[in-house]
Design a protein around this motif. Sequence first.
Motif, short mmCIF file in Angstrom:
data_model
loop_
_atom_site.label_atom_id
_atom_site.label_comp_id
_atom_site.label_asym_id
_atom_site.label_seq_id
_atom_site.Cartn_x
_atom_site.Cartn_y
_atom_site.Cartn_z
N ASP A 6 40.41 32.21 33.11
CA ASP A 6 38.97 32.21 33.37
C ASP A 6 38.66 31.67 34.76
OD1 ASP A 6 38.09 33.23 30.88
OD2 ASP A 6 38.39 31.27 29.96
N THR A 19 33.24 25.84 33.90
CA THR A 19 33.35 26.16 35.32
C THR A 19 32.49 25.22 36.16
OG1 THR A 19 33.79 28.47 34.79
CG2 THR A 19 33.06 27.99 37.03
N ASN A 45 31.45 41.77 40.72
CA ASN A 45 32.25 42.18 39.56
C ASN A 45 32.34 41.09 38.50
OD1 ASN A 45 32.75 44.61 40.91
ND2 ASN A 45 34.62 43.80 41.86
N ASN A 46 31.21 40.47 38.20
CA ASN A 46 31.13 39.41 37.18
C ASN A 46 32.05 38.23 37.50
OD1 ASN A 46 29.67 38.68 34.87
ND2 ASN A 46 31.48 38.96 33.58
N GLN A 47 32.26 37.98 38.79
CA GLN A 47 33.06 36.85 39.25
C GLN A 47 32.27 36.08 40.30
OE1 GLN A 47 36.45 36.07 38.57
NE2 GLN A 47 36.98 37.81 37.28
N THR A 107 37.87 30.70 42.13
CA THR A 107 37.35 31.94 41.55
C THR A 107 37.19 31.77 40.04
OG1 THR A 107 38.60 33.17 43.22
CG2 THR A 107 37.66 34.44 41.41
N ARG A 157 35.30 33.50 36.22
CA ARG A 157 34.60 34.56 35.51
C ARG A 157 33.22 34.06 35.09
NH1 ARG A 157 38.06 36.47 30.67
NH2 ARG A 157 39.38 37.11 32.42
N ASP A 185 28.64 36.99 30.39
CA ASP A 185 27.86 38.21 30.25
C ASP A 185 26.47 37.88 29.70
OD1 ASP A 185 29.94 39.88 31.12
OD2 ASP A 185 30.83 39.92 29.12
#
Length: 377
Positions: free
Chosen positions: A58, A207, A227-229, A240, A242, A245
């Motif tokens: 993740d 995170t 890109n959802n990152q 980095t 994730r 959603d």
Amino acid sequence: MNVVVKTNAFLESLQAMVISQKLLIPILANVLLRANIMEGEVGLEPTPTLTVISTDLDISVECKIAVDIIEEGSITLPFKKLLDIVREMPGEDISIKVNEDYYTIIASEKSFFYISGLPEDDYPNIPSITGDKYFSILSSVFKRMIRKVAFSVAVDDSRQTLNGGCLSVEGAEVKIIATDGYIFSYAKHILSSPVNQNMCVIIPNKTLNEIMKVLKEESIVDVYLKNNQIMLNFDDIVFTARLLDGSFPDYKNFLPNITQDNVLHINRNTLLNTCRRVSIMNTVDVDVFNICISDNTIEVTTIAPGMGEAKENITDIDYKGENFSVKYKSKHTINVLKNIDIEEIDMFFVSELKAGVINIKTKTEEYFYFIVPIIER
């Protein structure tokens, strides 16, 4: 691989790593070390670099440090054991030499450790984001914004979008927003220049905590979103992660209008210490205290059935408004007061329910806390 690295730099890079707590893939307990000569910018000499990499699938962290390279190469080593070794090394330099069978010798002065590793080929690929940065922000500002609201993030809520903080960027205005239904918080900062495109993404709670851990105090953080990152690039670290959603709830419609009808001006520490003492009587089942304001006195009480109760008064308060009594979550009220940096605060009690609002503004920042009252039916 055969390199010599500065002990303090190596230790600092290891302390920034993220290691999986769920070892479904055993190699995720390892950290990847990669030594190579990196191409320099135009006109600059190539740089011998050791890249230290970790991931839990993740979140990924890459940290680059200068080394003396005798032989290029790579190895993955058990993170916890390597961290313990480096932390106790006696010298200013550490040598790391990998044999053909991935047996690794780690040495400093008269200390030698021999540890088995695994090849880089077994390690997961690390995601990367290319393109232009989205915005830049001082690390101290970004870290402070997260710290001010992270405690409001829901924990294991069935509503997945509440299990993180919303990073909202509109023009030059950056907000981090969080709520668990009992408290709503946001931190706002004004950038030096507006972004080209407004965006709203949700950063998972884990995170947010890792970002606070890895950020240094005085750095410029370049933020990338794609890109959802999310990717943070600062100093010699690339972080980095994730994103969650879904869409964060539209909060603007339920925020109350702040009026001057019921306003308490009080020393933050005085109220915080009173709330802390009274909350000692709280239990797992009772995390609520009652605040009663009357006759220029605040009475804070809590009752834990089968345990007992606690009560404390603050007298001669500076309050303008009607007398009332309201219940709040103890933990949230204390966390709000802990994370405010000024000593004298104004607390507004709004609507018929007497929701508590604290709003602090400076030239480039704003912090807003909305404490939802507990309604007993």
